[in-house]
Design a protein around this motif. Structure first.
Motif, PDB file in Angstrom:
ATOM      1  N   ASN A 221       0.035  -1.242   0.254  1.00  0.00           N
ATOM      2  CA  ASN A 221       0.087  -0.102   0.208  1.00  0.00           C
ATOM      3  C   ASN A 221       1.008   1.098  -0.159  1.00  0.00           C
ATOM      4  O   ASN A 221       0.844   1.859   1.355  1.00  0.00           O
ATOM      5  CB  ASN A 221      -1.320   0.174   0.949  1.00  0.00           C
ATOM      6  CG  ASN A 221      -1.811   1.169   0.978  1.00  0.00           C
ATOM      7  OD1 ASN A 221      -2.235   1.886   0.127  1.00  0.00           O
ATOM      8  ND2 ASN A 221      -1.895   1.517   2.615  1.00  0.00           N
ATOM      9  N   TRP A 222       1.349   1.786  -1.284  1.00  0.00           N
ATOM     10  CA  TRP A 222       1.612   2.921  -1.360  1.00  0.00           C
ATOM     11  C   TRP A 222       1.748   4.426  -1.183  1.00  0.00           C
ATOM     12  O   TRP A 222       0.014   4.809  -1.543  1.00  0.00           O
ATOM     13  CB  TRP A 222       3.214   2.982  -2.877  1.00  0.00           C
ATOM     14  CG  TRP A 222       3.451   1.932  -3.238  1.00  0.00           C
ATOM     15  CD1 TRP A 222       4.100   0.585  -1.648  1.00  0.00           C
ATOM     16  CD2 TRP A 222       4.133   1.053  -4.368  1.00  0.00           C
ATOM     17  NE1 TRP A 222       4.587  -0.400  -2.158  1.00  0.00           N
ATOM     18  CE2 TRP A 222       4.611   0.025  -4.061  1.00  0.00           C
ATOM     19  CE3 TRP A 222       4.212   2.038  -5.350  1.00  0.00           C
ATOM     20  CZ2 TRP A 222       5.425  -0.485  -4.499  1.00  0.00           C
ATOM     21  CZ3 TRP A 222       4.632   1.205  -6.235  1.00  0.00           C
ATOM     22  CH2 TRP A 222       5.618  -0.044  -5.905  1.00  0.00           C
ATOM     23  N   LEU A 223       2.089   5.687  -0.129  1.00  0.00           N
ATOM     24  CA  LEU A 223       1.546   6.714  -0.600  1.00  0.00           C
ATOM     25  C   LEU A 223       2.846   7.495  -1.417  1.00  0.00           C
ATOM     26  O   LEU A 223       3.724   7.822  -1.141  1.00  0.00           O
ATOM     27  CB  LEU A 223       1.709   7.018   0.416  1.00  0.00           C
ATOM     28  CG  LEU A 223       0.668   8.700   1.255  1.00  0.00           C
ATOM     29  CD1 LEU A 223      -0.860   8.296   0.848  1.00  0.00           C
ATOM     30  CD2 LEU A 223       0.935   8.589   2.406  1.00  0.00           C
ATOM     31  N   ILE A 224       2.092   8.303  -2.265  1.00  0.00           N
ATOM     32  CA  ILE A 224       3.508   9.012  -3.247  1.00  0.00           C
ATOM     33  C   ILE A 224       2.538  10.528  -3.201  1.00  0.00           C
ATOM     34  O   ILE A 224       1.385  10.842  -3.545  1.00  0.00           O
ATOM     35  CB  ILE A 224       3.204   8.823  -4.961  1.00  0.00           C
ATOM     36  CG1 ILE A 224       3.803   6.900  -4.468  1.00  0.00           C
ATOM     37  CG2 ILE A 224       3.849   9.555  -5.557  1.00  0.00           C
ATOM     38  CD1 ILE A 224       3.998   6.186  -5.439  1.00  0.00           C
ATOM     39  N   SER A 225       3.435  11.264  -2.959  1.00  0.00           N
ATOM     40  CA  SER A 225       3.157  12.464  -3.091  1.00  0.00           C
ATOM     41  C   SER A 225       3.323  13.161  -3.807  1.00  0.00           C
ATOM     42  O   SER A 225       4.374  13.100  -5.057  1.00  0.00           O
ATOM     43  CB  SER A 225       3.433  13.494  -1.978  1.00  0.00           C
ATOM     44  OG  SER A 225       4.008  15.064  -2.342  1.00  0.00           O
ATOM     45  N   THR A 226       2.391  14.111  -4.945  1.00  0.00           N
ATOM     46  CA  THR A 226       2.117  14.439  -6.533  1.00  0.00           C
ATOM     47  C   THR A 226       2.560  16.049  -6.462  1.00  0.00           C
ATOM     48  O   THR A 226       3.219  16.667  -6.760  1.00  0.00           O
ATOM     49  CB  THR A 226       1.149  14.465  -6.745  1.00  0.00           C
ATOM     50  OG1 THR A 226       0.128  15.225  -6.462  1.00  0.00           O
ATOM     51  CG2 THR A 226       0.457  12.509  -7.025  1.00  0.00           C
ATOM     52  N   PHE A 380      11.093   9.531   3.074  1.00  0.00           N
ATOM     53  CA  PHE A 380      10.287  10.235   4.164  1.00  0.00           C
ATOM     54  C   PHE A 380       9.313   9.971   4.474  1.00  0.00           C
ATOM     55  O   PHE A 380       7.925  10.158   3.496  1.00  0.00           O
ATOM     56  CB  PHE A 380      10.843  11.920   4.098  1.00  0.00           C
ATOM     57  CG  PHE A 380      12.926  10.695   3.958  1.00  0.00           C
ATOM     58  CD1 PHE A 380      13.682  10.459   5.353  1.00  0.00           C
ATOM     59  CD2 PHE A 380      13.607  11.693   3.079  1.00  0.00           C
ATOM     60  CE1 PHE A 380      14.826  10.710   4.650  1.00  0.00           C
ATOM     61  CE2 PHE A 380      14.070  12.022   2.740  1.00  0.00           C
ATOM     62  CZ  PHE A 380      15.419  11.288   3.580  1.00  0.00           C
ATOM     63  N   ASP A 381       8.757   9.217   5.428  1.00  0.00           N
ATOM     64  CA  ASP A 381       7.314  10.238   6.162  1.00  0.00           C
ATOM     65  C   ASP A 381       6.596  11.112   6.260  1.00  0.00           C
ATOM     66  O   ASP A 381       7.746  12.402   6.212  1.00  0.00           O
ATOM     67  CB  ASP A 381       7.822   9.132   7.414  1.00  0.00           C
ATOM     68  CG  ASP A 381       6.368   9.104   8.456  1.00  0.00           C
ATOM     69  OD1 ASP A 381       5.143   9.611   8.043  1.00  0.00           O
ATOM     70  OD2 ASP A 381       5.704   8.057   8.956  1.00  0.00           O
TER      71      ASP A 381
END
Length: 455
Positions: A221-226, A380-381
């Motif tokens: 489950n990935w989280l990517i900032s655009t 990084f978190d």
């Protein structure tokens, strides 16, 4: 000890159907509820998406079916045409293993009603599956007869309520026998659903299957900032870097789904689009193509999150976090099914921080990722600055001393004195830092000069 399907004493035809799809061990909801449903009890089953609810009610229906009684014996309502088709396909897969023909009908809006009326004039189906509106419509014309039906299944009850279909389900239930067995399955049981349940269910078995993990452990489950990047470009990059076997890309609106699909097609990707604004016949055609793997990429709204079961989804991409956070679980649950691995990617901006935090409070765990060149790397978190500031902004010992001197009765101007002291301390710290920097610069210059002279 973990049960097996063989422990339920199911008909040989049902066991053959399960063997064909490699179902050996029941899921938690199946283990708890199949024996209860077979016994004839009404049930309210609350469990997460992908938990095996469909076979929890289908197997008992086939177990108790009298193939020689040519009347409707079970009715299954579902809020979306796609989910109705999914259940219909699962039922047909079981039915084909019986020696006697079992008639199963799929009644949904947007299909040929006249043809359905003609078929009903010839024979009633054993099992009815469909959307509440079309089933209620066929009942109103008295073409469909459910007076002998023993079982009513209300699948995805919370979504049925949200979409305003409960009056139609009420009409269907009202046409059935008083001693009806009702099976209600849902991810959540909203308070507004309670009056309906009390009306038709007397002392039902209520089972809430606890969520051991909010998201399957087989899913990354990935989280990517655009950040300031274009979401269209980020999604294109993810699709071309990851080389997904089959990717589902979820948007919050039909307009955004159309916009993203248009962009991806312009990049020569073969993309299917599925949302409520597409004509039912066209949607059915597209879904058949998706099931046949004619498309590698599917852009969809939340209509698909709880209404479509597509085999082999390797990637789910959230173009945005859904307004209703429950849909997040349903979206992500489209991959990593039946023990397979999958990747779920959620795009977010700083404006989404509250939603991300809320998901984390629900037990969703994210892996922070970033796109660097043609690679997806760990990063990084997103809370690292906040955590760092919490550790760094410890009050200076001098300030602690000042505050400890505070008396119970604060004298006028005391806060002002503390603020002034803090400012003076900060100025002094800055001067010390500047002196240290100047010394370091002078030292570096001297070393450089010495080297130059020695050449």
């Amino acid at each position: 000890m973990t049960k097996q399907f063989t422990d339920f004493n199911l008909k040989p035809a049902i066991m053959a159907a399960l063997a064909e799809i490699n179902f050996n061990t029941p899921t938690a909801v199946q283990e708890r509820l199949i024996p209860t449903v077979i016994s004839g009890r009404s049930v309210v089953g609350q469990s997460q998406t992908g938990s095996g609810k469909t076979h929890t009610f289908l197997l008992p229906i086939f177990q108790n079916l009298d193939v020689n009684f040519n009347q409707v014996q079970a009715v299954i309502t579902t809020p979306s045409r796609e989910l109705a088709q999914q259940i219909y396909n699962a039922a047909k897969q079981i039915a084909k293993h019986f020696d006697t023909e079992i008639r199963i009908a799929n009644y949904v809006g947007g299909t040929d009603k006249e043809r359905q009326l003609k078929q009903l004039a010839t024979a009633q189906p054993h099992i009815v599956i469909g959307t509440p509106g079309r089933i209620a419509d066929l009942l109103k014309t008295q073409a469909l007869d459910v007076h002998f039906s023993k079982t009513l299944v209300v699948d995805e009850a919370d979504m049925t309520l949200d979409l305003g279909f409960l009056p139609e389900v009420d009409a269907v239930a009202g046409a059935m026998p008083e001693d009806l067995q009702m099976l209600v399955f849902s991810a959540t049981i909203p308070q507004k659903l309670q009056p309906f349940l009390r009306k038709y269910m007397s002392n039902p078995v209520v089972e809430e299957i606890p969520v051991t993990t909010v998201i399957s452990p087989t899913i990354e489950n990935w989280l990517i900032s655009t950040k300031s990047a274009s979401k269209n470009e980020v999604i294109l990059k993810l699709l071309t870097i990851g080389q997904p076997y089959l990717a589902l890309i979820f948007t919050n609106t039909k307009e955004r789904a159309d916009e993203l699909s248009h962009f991806l097609r312009a990049q020569n990707l073969k993309v299917a689009t599925v949302h409520g604004g597409i004509a039912p016949r066209e949607r059915k055609r597209v879904m058949k193509q998706v099931q046949n793997l004619d498309f590698q990429y599917v852009v969809a709204t939340d209509l698909a999150a709880r209404g479509i079961d597509i085999e082999g989804v390797s990637h789910v991409i959230n173009d945005d976090i859904p307004t209703d956070l429950d849909f997040f679980i349903h979206r992500v649950g489209r991959t990593g099914r039946n023990g397979m691995s999958g990747i779920a990617i959620t795009l977010y901006t700083p404006e989404n921080d509250d939603q991300v935090a809320e998901l984390e409070n629900l037990g969703v765990k994210f892996q922070p990722k970033a796109i660097k060149g043609d690679e997806i790397t760990d990063t990084f978190d997103r809370k690292r600055r906040e955590k760092r500031n919490k550790t760094q902004k410890k009050l200076d010992p001098t300030m602690i001393g000042l505050i400890k001197k505070k008396k119970k009765k604060i004298k006028p101007g005391y806060k002002h004195q503390i603020n002034q002291a803090i400012k003076r301390k900060a100025q002094m710290d800055r001067r010390i830092e500047q002196r240290m920097e100047q010394r370091a610069t002078r030292k570096a210059n001297k070393v450089a000069a010495d080297k130059a002279r020695g050449k």
